[in-house]
Design a protein around this motif. Structure first.
Motif, PDB file in Angstrom:
ATOM      1  N   ILE A  48      37.950  37.950  38.858  1.00 28.58           N
ATOM      2  CA  ILE A  48      38.393  39.297  38.483  1.00 28.58           C
ATOM      3  C   ILE A  48      38.428  40.108  39.781  1.00 28.58           C
ATOM      4  CG2 ILE A  48      37.925  41.343  37.099  1.00 28.58           C
ATOM      5  CD1 ILE A  48      36.339  39.478  35.194  1.00 28.58           C
ATOM      6  N   GLU A  49      39.642  40.491  40.159  1.00 27.69           N
ATOM      7  CA  GLU A  49      39.829  41.195  41.424  1.00 27.69           C
ATOM      8  C   GLU A  49      39.297  42.626  41.319  1.00 27.69           C
ATOM      9  OE1 GLU A  49      43.985  40.928  42.317  1.00 27.69           O
ATOM     10  OE2 GLU A  49      43.948  38.744  42.274  1.00 27.69           O
ATOM     11  N   THR A  50      38.932  43.166  42.445  1.00 29.05           N
ATOM     12  CA  THR A  50      38.446  44.541  42.512  1.00 29.05           C
ATOM     13  C   THR A  50      39.478  45.500  41.933  1.00 29.05           C
ATOM     14  OG1 THR A  50      37.191  43.970  44.488  1.00 29.05           O
ATOM     15  CG2 THR A  50      37.526  46.308  44.061  1.00 29.05           C
ATOM     16  N   THR A  51      40.757  45.240  42.183  1.00 29.50           N
ATOM     17  CA  THR A  51      41.805  46.133  41.662  1.00 29.50           C
ATOM     18  C   THR A  51      41.812  46.146  40.138  1.00 29.50           C
ATOM     19  OG1 THR A  51      43.455  44.369  41.878  1.00 29.50           O
ATOM     20  CG2 THR A  51      43.305  45.965  43.681  1.00 29.50           C
ATOM     21  N   HIS A  52      41.486  45.002  39.502  1.00 29.33           N
ATOM     22  CA  HIS A  52      41.401  44.973  38.042  1.00 29.33           C
ATOM     23  C   HIS A  52      40.280  45.891  37.552  1.00 29.33           C
ATOM     24  CE1 HIS A  52      43.469  40.868  38.245  1.00 29.33           C
ATOM     25  NE2 HIS A  52      44.304  41.682  37.617  1.00 29.33           N
ATOM     26  N   TRP A  53      39.130  45.826  38.211  1.00 33.55           N
ATOM     27  CA  TRP A  53      38.003  46.665  37.820  1.00 33.55           C
ATOM     28  C   TRP A  53      38.316  48.145  38.033  1.00 33.55           C
ATOM     29  CZ3 TRP A  53      34.760  44.811  34.618  1.00 33.55           C
ATOM     30  CH2 TRP A  53      34.313  43.485  34.700  1.00 33.55           C
ATOM     31  N   ILE A  54      38.933  48.458  39.170  1.00 32.12           N
ATOM     32  CA  ILE A  54      39.281  49.860  39.447  1.00 32.12           C
ATOM     33  C   ILE A  54      40.262  50.367  38.398  1.00 32.12           C
ATOM     34  CG2 ILE A  54      40.461  51.399  41.068  1.00 32.12           C
ATOM     35  CD1 ILE A  54      39.273  49.647  43.338  1.00 32.12           C
ATOM     36  N   ASN A  55      41.298  49.577  38.125  1.00 32.46           N
ATOM     37  CA  ASN A  55      42.287  49.976  37.127  1.00 32.46           C
ATOM     38  C   ASN A  55      41.630  50.155  35.759  1.00 32.46           C
ATOM     39  OD1 ASN A  55      45.025  50.581  36.344  1.00 32.46           O
ATOM     40  ND2 ASN A  55      44.989  48.639  35.248  1.00 32.46           N
ATOM     41  N   VAL A  81      45.606  59.262  40.476  1.00 30.44           N
ATOM     42  CA  VAL A  81      44.214  58.989  40.847  1.00 30.44           C
ATOM     43  C   VAL A  81      44.070  57.553  41.338  1.00 30.44           C
ATOM     44  CG1 VAL A  81      41.862  58.767  39.935  1.00 30.44           C
ATOM     45  CG2 VAL A  81      43.241  60.777  39.371  1.00 30.44           C
ATOM     46  N   LEU A  82      44.701  56.620  40.641  1.00 31.78           N
ATOM     47  CA  LEU A  82      44.637  55.214  41.043  1.00 31.78           C
ATOM     48  C   LEU A  82      45.259  55.017  42.427  1.00 31.78           C
ATOM     49  CD1 LEU A  82      43.688  52.472  39.949  1.00 31.78           C
ATOM     50  CD2 LEU A  82      45.990  52.141  39.055  1.00 31.78           C
ATOM     51  N   TYR A  83      46.451  55.574  42.639  1.00 32.80           N
ATOM     52  CA  TYR A  83      47.115  55.444  43.946  1.00 32.80           C
ATOM     53  C   TYR A  83      46.273  56.073  45.047  1.00 32.80           C
ATOM     54  CZ  TYR A  83      51.455  54.301  41.412  1.00 32.80           C
ATOM     55  OH  TYR A  83      52.406  53.737  40.617  1.00 32.80           O
ATOM     56  N   TRP A  84      45.755  57.262  44.784  1.00 35.66           N
ATOM     57  CA  TRP A  84      44.980  57.945  45.820  1.00 35.66           C
ATOM     58  C   TRP A  84      43.642  57.265  46.065  1.00 35.66           C
ATOM     59  CZ3 TRP A  84      46.145  63.797  44.597  1.00 35.66           C
ATOM     60  CH2 TRP A  84      47.489  64.062  44.934  1.00 35.66           C
ATOM     61  N   LEU A  85      43.087  56.625  45.052  1.00 32.46           N
ATOM     62  CA  LEU A  85      41.880  55.814  45.270  1.00 32.46           C
ATOM     63  C   LEU A  85      42.179  54.655  46.217  1.00 32.46           C
ATOM     64  CD1 LEU A  85      39.976  55.382  41.883  1.00 32.46           C
ATOM     65  CD2 LEU A  85      38.962  55.864  44.097  1.00 32.46           C
ATOM     66  N   PHE A  86      43.282  53.951  45.949  1.00 30.71           N
ATOM     67  CA  PHE A  86      43.670  52.841  46.821  1.00 30.71           C
ATOM     68  C   PHE A  86      43.915  53.329  48.245  1.00 30.71           C
ATOM     69  CE2 PHE A  86      45.499  50.319  43.010  1.00 30.71           C
ATOM     70  CZ  PHE A  86      44.266  49.771  42.747  1.00 30.71           C
ATOM     71  N   ALA A  87      44.612  54.461  48.390  1.00 31.52           N
ATOM     72  CA  ALA A  87      44.861  55.020  49.725  1.00 31.52           C
ATOM     73  C   ALA A  87      43.550  55.380  50.400  1.00 31.52           C
ATOM     74  CB  ALA A  87      45.767  56.244  49.627  1.00 31.52           C
ATOM     75  N   GLY A  88      42.653  56.006  49.654  1.00 37.11           N
ATOM     76  CA  GLY A  88      41.353  56.384  50.210  1.00 37.11           C
ATOM     77  C   GLY A  88      40.530  55.186  50.642  1.00 37.11           C
ATOM     78  N   ILE A  89      40.587  54.136  49.859  1.00 38.69           N
ATOM     79  CA  ILE A  89      39.862  52.908  50.207  1.00 38.69           C
ATOM     80  C   ILE A  89      40.433  52.295  51.478  1.00 38.69           C
ATOM     81  CG2 ILE A  89      39.422  50.523  49.472  1.00 38.69           C
ATOM     82  CD1 ILE A  89      39.188  51.699  46.565  1.00 38.69           C
ATOM     83  N   LEU A  90      41.768  52.224  51.561  1.00 34.55           N
ATOM     84  CA  LEU A  90      42.403  51.664  52.763  1.00 34.55           C
ATOM     85  C   LEU A  90      42.085  52.492  53.999  1.00 34.55           C
ATOM     86  CD1 LEU A  90      45.936  50.679  51.376  1.00 34.55           C
ATOM     87  CD2 LEU A  90      44.135  49.114  52.138  1.00 34.55           C
ATOM     88  N   LEU A  91      42.231  53.813  53.880  1.00 40.63           N
ATOM     89  CA  LEU A  91      41.985  54.692  55.031  1.00 40.63           C
ATOM     90  C   LEU A  91      40.500  54.763  55.375  1.00 40.63           C
ATOM     91  CD1 LEU A  91      44.423  57.638  54.221  1.00 40.63           C
ATOM     92  CD2 LEU A  91      44.661  55.909  56.017  1.00 40.63           C
ATOM     93  N   GLY A  92      39.661  54.919  54.359  1.00 37.79           N
ATOM     94  CA  GLY A  92      38.224  55.020  54.606  1.00 37.79           C
ATOM     95  C   GLY A  92      37.659  53.772  55.253  1.00 37.79           C
TER      96      GLY A  92
END
Length: 182
Positions: A48-55, A81-92
Protein backbone atom coordinates in the motif's frame (compact mmCIF):
# COMPACT_ATOMS: atom_id res chain seq x y z
CA UNK A 1 -1.55 0.70 -17.09
CA UNK A 2 -3.41 -1.68 -14.79
CA UNK A 3 -2.09 0.26 -11.79
CA UNK A 4 -3.33 3.53 -13.29
CA UNK A 5 -6.85 2.15 -13.67
CA UNK A 6 -6.73 0.80 -10.13
CA UNK A 7 -5.60 4.17 -8.78
CA UNK A 8 -8.35 5.97 -10.73
CA UNK A 9 -11.08 3.54 -9.62
CA UNK A 10 -12.56 5.78 -6.86
CA UNK A 11 -12.50 8.78 -9.20
CA UNK A 12 -14.32 6.90 -11.97
CA UNK A 13 -16.95 5.69 -9.51
CA UNK A 14 -17.30 9.25 -8.18
CA UNK A 15 -17.99 10.47 -11.72
CA UNK A 16 -20.54 7.73 -12.46
CA UNK A 17 -22.36 8.25 -9.16
CA UNK A 18 -22.46 12.00 -9.74
CA UNK A 19 -23.98 11.53 -13.20
CA UNK A 20 -26.77 9.31 -11.86
CA UNK A 21 -27.31 10.82 -8.41
CA UNK A 22 -25.70 13.90 -6.82
CA UNK A 23 -22.48 15.19 -5.31
CA UNK A 24 -23.25 13.70 -1.90
CA UNK A 25 -23.86 10.19 -3.22
CA UNK A 26 -20.76 10.52 -5.39
CA UNK A 27 -18.73 11.56 -2.35
CA UNK A 28 -19.93 8.56 -0.34
CA UNK A 29 -19.17 6.24 -3.27
CA UNK A 30 -15.63 7.65 -3.60
CA UNK A 31 -15.06 7.19 0.14
CA UNK A 32 -16.22 3.57 0.05
CA UNK A 33 -14.16 2.90 -3.08
CA UNK A 34 -11.04 4.36 -1.46
CA UNK A 35 -11.50 2.21 1.64
CA UNK A 36 -12.16 -0.75 -0.67
CA UNK A 37 -8.89 -0.08 -2.48
CA UNK A 38 -6.91 -0.29 0.74
CA UNK A 39 -8.76 -3.43 1.86
CA UNK A 40 -8.19 -5.05 -1.55
CA UNK A 41 -4.46 -4.35 -1.35
CA UNK A 42 -4.31 -5.68 2.22
CA UNK A 43 -6.21 -8.86 1.33
CA UNK A 44 -3.99 -9.42 -1.71
CA UNK A 45 -0.93 -8.71 0.46
CA UNK A 46 0.19 -5.98 -1.95
CA UNK A 47 2.18 -2.92 -1.00
CA UNK A 48 0.00 0.00 0.00
CA UNK A 49 1.75 3.10 -1.27
CA UNK A 50 1.99 6.26 0.80
CA UNK A 51 -0.08 8.07 -1.84
CA UNK A 52 -2.94 5.59 -1.25
CA UNK A 53 -2.90 6.35 2.47
CA UNK A 54 -2.74 10.11 1.89
CA UNK A 55 -5.60 9.97 -0.60
CA UNK A 56 -7.65 7.83 1.79
CA UNK A 57 -7.06 10.25 4.66
CA UNK A 58 -7.98 13.30 2.60
CA UNK A 59 -11.10 11.72 1.07
CA UNK A 60 -12.32 10.47 4.45
CA UNK A 61 -11.80 13.85 6.14
CA UNK A 62 -13.20 16.03 3.35
CA UNK A 63 -15.83 13.51 2.31
CA UNK A 64 -17.07 13.14 5.88
CA UNK A 65 -17.27 16.92 6.27
CA UNK A 66 -19.17 17.14 2.97
CA UNK A 67 -21.70 14.54 4.08
CA UNK A 68 -22.00 15.70 7.69
CA UNK A 69 -22.50 19.39 6.86
CA UNK A 70 -24.24 18.73 3.52
CA UNK A 71 -21.85 21.26 2.00
CA UNK A 72 -20.13 20.43 -1.29
CA UNK A 73 -17.37 22.99 -0.68
CA UNK A 74 -15.45 20.43 1.36
CA UNK A 75 -15.26 17.85 -1.44
CA UNK A 76 -14.38 20.61 -3.91
CA UNK A 77 -11.41 21.53 -1.72
CA UNK A 78 -10.23 17.90 -1.56
CA UNK A 79 -8.22 17.84 -4.85
CA UNK A 80 -6.50 21.11 -3.98
CA UNK A 81 -5.55 19.90 -0.51
CA UNK A 82 -4.25 16.64 -1.97
CA UNK A 83 -2.23 18.43 -4.69
CA UNK A 84 -0.82 20.96 -2.25
CA UNK A 85 0.08 18.19 0.20
CA UNK A 86 2.05 16.44 -2.54
CA UNK A 87 3.73 19.73 -3.49
CA UNK A 88 4.55 20.43 0.15
CA UNK A 89 6.01 16.98 0.62
CA UNK A 90 8.17 17.32 -2.51
CA UNK A 91 9.37 20.82 -1.61
CA UNK A 92 9.75 20.19 2.12
CA UNK A 93 11.73 17.04 1.58
CA UNK A 94 14.03 18.80 -0.89
CA UNK A 95 14.49 22.08 0.97
CA UNK A 96 14.52 20.98 4.60
CA UNK A 97 15.73 17.39 4.51
CA UNK A 98 17.93 17.50 1.40
CA UNK A 99 16.07 14.49 -0.02
CA UNK A 100 14.85 14.47 -3.59
CA UNK A 101 11.71 12.33 -3.59
CA UNK A 102 11.50 12.20 -7.39
CA UNK A 103 14.93 10.56 -7.46
CA UNK A 104 13.81 8.18 -4.73
CA UNK A 105 10.69 7.28 -6.74
CA UNK A 106 12.29 7.08 -10.18
CA UNK A 107 16.01 6.65 -9.50
CA UNK A 108 16.06 2.99 -10.52
CA UNK A 109 14.50 3.75 -13.91
CA UNK A 110 16.48 6.89 -14.80
CA UNK A 111 20.05 8.09 -14.57
CA UNK A 112 20.08 11.87 -14.40
CA UNK A 113 22.52 14.54 -13.25
CA UNK A 114 21.81 16.18 -9.90
CA UNK A 115 20.57 19.40 -11.49
CA UNK A 116 18.01 17.48 -13.57
CA UNK A 117 16.70 15.63 -10.51
CA UNK A 118 16.27 18.95 -8.71
CA UNK A 119 14.45 20.51 -11.68
CA UNK A 120 12.24 17.44 -11.96
CA UNK A 121 11.34 17.60 -8.27
CA UNK A 122 10.58 21.34 -8.42
CA UNK A 123 8.61 21.03 -11.65
CA UNK A 124 6.36 18.35 -10.15
CA UNK A 125 5.83 20.49 -7.07
CA UNK A 126 4.97 23.43 -9.34
CA UNK A 127 2.56 21.28 -11.31
CA UNK A 128 0.76 20.25 -8.12
CA UNK A 129 0.58 23.85 -6.88
CA UNK A 130 -0.87 25.08 -10.17
CA UNK A 131 -3.29 22.14 -10.39
CA UNK A 132 -4.57 22.93 -6.92
CA UNK A 133 -5.06 26.59 -7.79
CA UNK A 134 -6.83 25.69 -11.03
CA UNK A 135 -9.15 23.35 -9.14
CA UNK A 136 -10.09 26.16 -6.75
CA UNK A 137 -10.76 28.51 -9.65
CA UNK A 138 -13.01 26.04 -11.44
CA UNK A 139 -14.78 25.01 -8.23
CA UNK A 140 -15.39 28.43 -6.72
CA UNK A 141 -15.02 31.23 -9.29
CA UNK A 142 -18.67 31.16 -10.30
CA UNK A 143 -17.77 30.71 -13.97
CA UNK A 144 -18.35 26.96 -13.91
CA UNK A 145 -21.19 24.69 -12.85
CA UNK A 146 -20.83 21.83 -10.40
CA UNK A 147 -21.11 19.41 -13.30
CA UNK A 148 -18.29 21.18 -15.14
CA UNK A 149 -16.15 21.01 -12.01
CA UNK A 150 -16.76 17.25 -11.71
CA UNK A 151 -15.84 16.77 -15.38
CA UNK A 152 -12.69 18.83 -14.87
CA UNK A 153 -11.81 16.88 -11.72
CA UNK A 154 -12.13 13.57 -13.54
CA UNK A 155 -11.04 14.33 -17.10
CA UNK A 156 -9.44 17.77 -17.17
CA UNK A 157 -7.00 17.02 -14.38
CA UNK A 158 -6.09 13.73 -16.02
CA UNK A 159 -5.50 15.39 -19.40
CA UNK A 160 -3.32 18.06 -17.74
CA UNK A 161 -1.34 15.32 -16.00
CA UNK A 162 -0.82 13.43 -19.26
CA UNK A 163 0.32 16.60 -21.04
CA UNK A 164 2.68 17.41 -18.18
CA UNK A 165 4.15 13.89 -18.21
CA UNK A 166 4.68 14.07 -21.99
CA UNK A 167 6.41 17.44 -21.66
CA UNK A 168 8.51 16.06 -18.80
CA UNK A 169 9.57 13.06 -20.89
CA UNK A 170 10.52 15.33 -23.80
CA UNK A 171 12.54 17.50 -21.44
CA UNK A 172 14.12 14.45 -19.77
CA UNK A 173 15.06 13.07 -23.20
CA UNK A 174 17.64 15.86 -23.44
CA UNK A 175 19.29 14.71 -20.23
CA UNK A 176 19.08 11.04 -21.15
CA UNK A 177 20.83 11.73 -24.47
CA UNK A 178 23.47 13.80 -22.66
CA UNK A 179 24.21 11.02 -20.17
CA UNK A 180 24.27 8.28 -22.84
CA UNK A 181 26.96 10.18 -24.77
CA UNK A 182 29.36 10.05 -21.83
Amino acid sequence: MKKLFFDLFPLVLFFIAFRYFDIYTATAVAMVASVGQILWLKIRKKIIETTHWINLGVIVVFGSATLFFQNDAFIKWKPTVLYWLFAGILLGSQLFLGRNLMRKLMGEQLVLPEAAWNKLNYSWAGFFILSGALNLFIAFSGYFTESQWVSFKVFGSLVLLIIFVILQSLWLGKYLKDTSDQ
